[in-house]
Design a protein around this motif. Structure first.
Motif, PDB file in Angstrom:
ATOM      1  N   ALA A 190      42.750  42.276  38.833  1.00 14.49           N
ATOM      2  CA  ALA A 190      42.557  43.293  40.112  1.00 14.49           C
ATOM      3  C   ALA A 190      43.996  43.173  40.855  1.00 14.49           C
ATOM      4  CB  ALA A 190      41.479  42.898  40.974  1.00 14.49           C
ATOM      5  N   PRO A 191      44.824  44.175  41.386  1.00 14.84           N
ATOM      6  CA  PRO A 191      46.038  43.776  42.100  1.00 14.84           C
ATOM      7  C   PRO A 191      45.638  43.495  43.368  1.00 14.84           C
ATOM      8  CG  PRO A 191      45.939  45.941  40.788  1.00 14.84           C
ATOM      9  CD  PRO A 191      44.476  45.486  40.549  1.00 14.84           C
ATOM     10  N   PHE A 192      46.248  42.576  44.008  1.00 15.41           N
ATOM     11  CA  PHE A 192      45.854  42.268  45.553  1.00 15.41           C
ATOM     12  C   PHE A 192      47.087  42.340  46.360  1.00 15.41           C
ATOM     13  CE2 PHE A 192      47.106  38.688  42.752  1.00 15.41           C
ATOM     14  CZ  PHE A 192      47.866  37.927  43.772  1.00 15.41           C
ATOM     15  N   ALA A 193      46.659  42.313  47.620  1.00 15.70           N
ATOM     16  CA  ALA A 193      47.605  42.550  48.796  1.00 15.70           C
ATOM     17  C   ALA A 193      48.736  41.241  48.727  1.00 15.70           C
ATOM     18  CB  ALA A 193      46.941  42.675  50.109  1.00 15.70           C
ATOM     19  N   TYR A 194      49.967  41.467  48.828  1.00 11.31           N
ATOM     20  CA  TYR A 194      51.138  40.588  49.023  1.00 11.31           C
ATOM     21  C   TYR A 194      51.195  39.686  47.718  1.00 11.31           C
ATOM     22  CZ  TYR A 194      50.653  41.678  53.988  1.00 11.31           C
ATOM     23  OH  TYR A 194      50.529  42.269  55.199  1.00 11.31           O
ATOM     24  N   ALA A 195      50.980  40.382  46.651  1.00  8.64           N
ATOM     25  CA  ALA A 195      50.812  39.882  45.260  1.00  8.64           C
ATOM     26  C   ALA A 195      52.423  39.416  44.916  1.00  8.64           C
ATOM     27  CB  ALA A 195      50.250  40.667  44.123  1.00  8.64           C
ATOM     28  N   SER A 196      53.309  40.455  45.260  1.00  4.65           N
ATOM     29  CA  SER A 196      54.877  40.013  44.804  1.00  4.65           C
ATOM     30  C   SER A 196      55.334  38.872  45.753  1.00  4.65           C
ATOM     31  CB  SER A 196      55.738  41.274  44.968  1.00  4.65           C
ATOM     32  OG  SER A 196      55.465  41.778  46.224  1.00  4.65           O
ATOM     33  N   VAL A 197      54.786  38.810  46.806  1.00  6.08           N
ATOM     34  CA  VAL A 197      55.512  37.693  47.845  1.00  6.08           C
ATOM     35  C   VAL A 197      54.932  36.482  47.436  1.00  6.08           C
ATOM     36  CG1 VAL A 197      55.230  36.846  50.195  1.00  6.08           C
ATOM     37  CG2 VAL A 197      55.402  39.564  49.842  1.00  6.08           C
ATOM     38  N   LEU A 198      53.526  36.486  46.733  1.00  7.84           N
ATOM     39  CA  LEU A 198      53.114  35.090  46.486  1.00  7.84           C
ATOM     40  C   LEU A 198      53.581  34.786  45.070  1.00  7.84           C
ATOM     41  CD1 LEU A 198      49.433  35.524  47.468  1.00  7.84           C
ATOM     42  CD2 LEU A 198      51.196  34.014  48.453  1.00  7.84           C
ATOM     43  N   ILE A 199      53.529  35.604  44.147  1.00  7.25           N
ATOM     44  CA  ILE A 199      54.066  35.341  42.925  1.00  7.25           C
ATOM     45  C   ILE A 199      55.642  35.017  42.925  1.00  7.25           C
ATOM     46  CG2 ILE A 199      54.360  36.478  40.417  1.00  7.25           C
ATOM     47  CD1 ILE A 199      52.175  38.313  41.154  1.00  7.25           C
ATOM     48  N   LEU A 200      56.471  35.794  43.488  1.00  9.18           N
ATOM     49  CA  LEU A 200      57.784  35.583  43.545  1.00  9.18           C
ATOM     50  C   LEU A 200      58.054  34.101  44.229  1.00  9.18           C
ATOM     51  CD1 LEU A 200      59.274  39.082  43.850  1.00  9.18           C
ATOM     52  CD2 LEU A 200      59.550  37.646  42.015  1.00  9.18           C
ATOM     53  N   GLY A 201      57.564  34.085  45.357  1.00 14.96           N
ATOM     54  CA  GLY A 201      57.665  32.891  46.291  1.00 14.96           C
ATOM     55  C   GLY A 201      57.329  31.604  45.490  1.00 14.96           C
ATOM     56  N   THR A 202      56.182  31.566  44.792  1.00 15.55           N
ATOM     57  CA  THR A 202      55.847  30.477  44.119  1.00 15.55           C
ATOM     58  C   THR A 202      56.733  30.216  42.751  1.00 15.55           C
ATOM     59  OG1 THR A 202      54.002  31.447  42.899  1.00 15.55           O
ATOM     60  CG2 THR A 202      53.455  30.129  44.859  1.00 15.55           C
ATOM     61  N   TYR A 203      57.163  31.296  42.082  1.00 11.71           N
ATOM     62  CA  TYR A 203      58.017  31.068  41.076  1.00 11.71           C
ATOM     63  C   TYR A 203      59.163  30.511  41.315  1.00 11.71           C
ATOM     64  CZ  TYR A 203      61.331  32.712  37.606  1.00 11.71           C
ATOM     65  OH  TYR A 203      62.540  32.830  36.598  1.00 11.71           O
ATOM     66  N   TRP A 204      59.950  30.899  42.640  1.00 15.06           N
ATOM     67  CA  TRP A 204      61.391  30.650  42.546  1.00 15.06           C
ATOM     68  C   TRP A 204      61.410  29.339  43.277  1.00 15.06           C
ATOM     69  CZ3 TRP A 204      62.428  36.220  44.348  1.00 15.06           C
ATOM     70  CH2 TRP A 204      63.054  36.844  43.279  1.00 15.06           C
ATOM     71  N   LEU A 205      60.236  28.842  43.972  1.00 13.42           N
ATOM     72  CA  LEU A 205      60.177  27.448  44.513  1.00 13.42           C
ATOM     73  C   LEU A 205      59.999  26.456  43.498  1.00 13.42           C
ATOM     74  CD1 LEU A 205      60.030  25.518  46.908  1.00 13.42           C
ATOM     75  CD2 LEU A 205      57.470  25.982  47.120  1.00 13.42           C
ATOM     76  N   SER A 206      59.357  27.012  42.395  1.00  9.35           N
ATOM     77  CA  SER A 206      58.939  26.043  41.204  1.00  9.35           C
ATOM     78  C   SER A 206      60.370  25.869  40.570  1.00  9.35           C
ATOM     79  CB  SER A 206      58.297  26.743  40.066  1.00  9.35           C
ATOM     80  OG  SER A 206      58.209  26.213  38.858  1.00  9.35           O
TER      81      SER A 206
END
Length: 232
Positions: A190-206
């Motif tokens: 299910a698409p959720f609010a601020y998905a791109s912010v959380l996905i990209l934020g955790t990815y680039w931090l990793s």
């Protein structure tokens, strides 16, 4: 004595954070310039490794660089939803190479508790997503197994060596699992609010943590060769 170029490290990390924030904002706003800033951010993060001494290059370093190259390829492919499966394969290859690099550097590590915990989490996530995966069920299963194994080896390195670089690696592999889990939820469940912010934020931090860990390990091996014996 050779010193780590900390000024360059801080500058590149700062530029990477700025680029990541711009990319996340552009994606959230649906701006086309996101297509430029997404790969640019990954390139900036990985460019830190260009400031490692070539004489200190090792199999670990080279394997990590190739793995980051596949991450960049995955970033580019995922810009087009039609190429999702190819992006998945690119990141799958990156995770396999991370596993190879970890084993090259510290040898194969087995730790029962972390194995059971991580694979229980990975299994739970997969079976929760399974009803919504459709034709992606087998590719996602393979991906979950590989990234979980990668996380297991990354955390096991930290359990063996509590050095700063290995703390970063342990955090990075957990964040990578989290980022990919959020991506799968957003795409399949299910698409959720601020998905791109959380996905990209955790990815680039990793990715940033993995790059800085690699940078630190390579420079420390240059300054203190006896501190990083080759695995038997």
């Amino acid at each position: 004595m050779v010193e780590k170029p900390k000024k360059w490290q801080k500058s590149i990390n700062l530029l990477s954070v700025v680029s990541a924030c711009i990319a996340i904002y552009l994606d959230f706003m649906g701006h086309d310039f996101y297509l430029l800033f997404k790969p640019l951010t990954t390139i900036l993060i990985v460019s830190l490794l260009l400031f490692t001494p070539k004489k200190a290059y090792s199999k670990f370093m080279l394997t990590m660089m190739i793995a980051f190259g596949f991450c960049l390829l995955g970033d580019i492919l995922l810009l087009n939803p039609a190429y999702f499966i190819f992006g998945l394969v690119a990141f799958l290859l990156a995770h396999i190479l991370f596993i190879v690099a970890f084993i090259q550097h510290k040898g194969f590590q087995f730790h029962g508790i972390s194995f059971m915990l991580l694979f229980a989490i990975g299994g739970a996530i997969f079976f929760w997503l399974k009803p919504d995966l459709g034709d992606f069920m087998i590719p996602v299963l393979v991906y979950v197994l590989v990234i979980t194994f990668m996380a297991w080896q990354g955390i096991r390195m930290y359990l063996k060596d509590k050095g700063k670089a290995y703390v970063w690696i342990a955090l990075a592999v957990i964040l990578f699992m989290l980022s990919d889990t959020l991506l799968a939820i957003n795409k399949f469940k299910a698409p959720f609010a601020y998905a791109s912010v959380l996905i990209l934020g955790t990815y680039w931090l990793s990715i940033g943590l993995l790059v800085n860990a690699t940078f630190t390990i390579v420079w420390d091996s240059k300054l203190n060769p006896t501190s990083y014996p080759k695995p038997k």
